[in-house]
Design an enzyme around this catalytic site. Sequence first.
Site, short mmCIF file in Angstrom:
data_model
loop_
_atom_site.label_atom_id
_atom_site.label_comp_id
_atom_site.label_asym_id
_atom_site.label_seq_id
_atom_site.Cartn_x
_atom_site.Cartn_y
_atom_site.Cartn_z
N ARG A 147 36.71 28.71 39.29
CA ARG A 147 37.13 29.59 38.20
C ARG A 147 38.58 29.96 38.44
NH1 ARG A 147 35.13 35.80 37.33
NH2 ARG A 147 37.00 36.18 38.60
N TYR A 159 41.55 42.48 35.33
CA TYR A 159 40.32 41.98 35.95
C TYR A 159 40.59 40.64 36.64
CZ TYR A 159 36.39 39.28 36.90
OH TYR A 159 35.53 38.48 37.60
N ASP A 210 36.96 33.39 33.05
CA ASP A 210 36.21 34.58 32.65
C ASP A 210 37.09 35.47 31.77
OD1 ASP A 210 34.17 36.97 34.56
OD2 ASP A 210 34.57 36.78 32.41
N HIS A 212 35.99 38.16 30.36
CA HIS A 212 35.54 39.49 30.80
C HIS A 212 35.48 40.48 29.64
CE1 HIS A 212 35.07 42.61 34.06
NE2 HIS A 212 34.48 41.56 34.60
N GLU A 236 33.75 32.44 29.84
CA GLU A 236 32.74 33.46 30.12
C GLU A 236 33.05 34.78 29.44
OE1 GLU A 236 32.20 34.02 34.28
OE2 GLU A 236 31.30 36.00 34.01
N GLU A 262 26.04 38.62 32.29
CA GLU A 262 25.96 39.36 33.57
C GLU A 262 25.73 40.85 33.36
OE1 GLU A 262 29.91 38.27 35.06
OE2 GLU A 262 30.42 40.38 34.98
N ARG A 283 23.94 34.14 31.98
CA ARG A 283 24.51 34.55 33.28
C ARG A 283 23.70 35.63 33.99
NH1 ARG A 283 28.15 33.90 36.47
NH2 ARG A 283 29.36 35.79 36.25
N GLU A 339 27.34 31.26 40.55
CA GLU A 339 28.58 31.90 41.01
C GLU A 339 28.45 32.22 42.48
OE1 GLU A 339 29.42 35.52 38.98
OE2 GLU A 339 31.37 35.76 39.89
N TRP A 402 37.43 46.50 30.04
CA TRP A 402 38.12 46.06 31.28
C TRP A 402 37.74 44.64 31.61
CZ3 TRP A 402 35.31 45.32 36.06
CH2 TRP A 402 36.16 44.90 37.10
C1 CS2 Z 1 32.71 39.19 37.11
C2 CS2 Z 1 32.25 40.23 38.07
O1 CS2 Z 1 31.87 37.69 38.68
C3 CS2 Z 1 32.15 37.84 37.49
O2 CS2 Z 1 32.01 36.99 36.62
O3 CS2 Z 1 32.53 39.43 35.77
O4 CS2 Z 1 33.15 40.22 39.12
C4 CS2 Z 1 32.15 41.64 37.53
O5 CS2 Z 1 33.44 42.08 37.15
C5 CS2 Z 1 31.58 42.53 38.61
O6 CS2 Z 1 30.33 42.02 38.97
C6 CS2 Z 1 31.45 43.97 38.13
O7 CS2 Z 1 30.86 44.74 39.13
MG MG Z 2 32.10 37.68 34.71
#
Ligand code: CS2
Ligand code: MG
Length: 402
Positions: A147, A159, A210, A212, A236, A262, A283, A339, A402
């Site tokens: 990634r 992020y 990502d 995010h 993602e 996620e 995810r 991941e 975020w």
């Molecule tokens: C992220 C995570 O791993 C990912 O894809 O989106 O790092 C996420 O920000 C964290 O799990 C938040 O606690």
């Molecule tokens: Mg993520």
Amino acid sequence: MKIVDAKVFVCSPGRNFVTLKLTTESGLTGLGDATLNGRELAVASYLTDHVCPLLIGRDAGQIEDIWQYLYKGAYWRRGPVTMNAIGAVDLALWDIKGKAAGMPVYQLLGGKARDGVLVYGHANGGDIPSTLRAVEGFLERGYLAVRAQTLVPGLEKMYGITKEQLRYEPAEGELPLETVWETRPYLEFVPKLLHTVREQLGFDFHLLHDVHHRLTPIEAAELGKRVEDCSLFWLEDPTPAELQESFRIIRRHTTTPIAVGEVFNTIWDCQQLITEQLIDYIRMDAAHSGGITHLRKIAALAELYNVRTGCHGATDLSPVCLAAALHFDISVPNFGIQEYMHHTEETDAVFPHAYHFEAGYLHPGEEPGLGVKLDESLLERFPYKRTYLPVARLRDGSVTNW
Ligand code: CS2
Ligand code: MG
């Protein structure tokens, strides 16, 4: 296999973790990951104050019945705290059942459907050249999927950008760090990053990115379209997914594969995304989504609609959750990718585990159960410290994703 003890451990070996430990009358123990990044004590209390008293005296072998009892019996359904608590109980029960059977959990899930679990690493940098070098670093370490995230000029903190390469821990500070976000610079810069990675490093590895949750659906459609020739493995969290039908807008404009989930915690969070084939990868992970018991049902629904799994595996999911993911991943028919963010040495010391990395794949190991231990003798060295995930604001001061 009567449960005689249920304990919750909150510790911070490199970052905060909440771990449930169940013990049966015959001395078998099982571990569950109850870590909800930035809201850890809410799950710890939900378990300690409300769930653990209900487990004493129950048959640890009745995994589905206990799941239904905790889900329907709570009356108040779904949500990250409830489902993470149920997930921790579920993982601990599968751990116990595997130990009782003398088998690694994947054997109880139907055995291996593949030789190993394809994983992706997290490369990031403060600019495109350093991100390129980070991607190369993962390829040199044998990763087949990487990634790529880069700092966008003009944005100080965002992020996915870490101080050190292998680990990424966004939660910090007594109060949330506030970061400034602007979409347009990101939308202009990320295609440059991804095209440069492909131009410089080629196409014979999987490339992921990502977003995010930071774009609107039409912005996500624009980004997906602009990077189609990068042949991403996935884009993602392109847009927040509370309104599942908004992904129709993205689908209408681009063939770039989409991964989401996620932050979901039940099958109902992704039912429309799956049944309308609005996504390509789901995810959700075994801790936040009610455990292996519920995650299997999500994967089974996804299989009908050509959606593959891509379990979340950030550092805020403990080695217990990662181990459970690997037993699930190696046995599920519609596996996509896992991941893999390295934990710190302190975390690995507190959670010795059987899983191991080899040539781009993780393997769950052959130990009975999940194959993870909790070294309780180390816990007092790593006391809990309240931390928060960052909060992002636009330049005009309004809160954004975020
Ligand atoms: C992220 C995570 O791993 C990912 O894809 O989106 O790092 C996420 O920000 C964290 O799990 C938040 O606690
Ligand atoms: Mg993520």
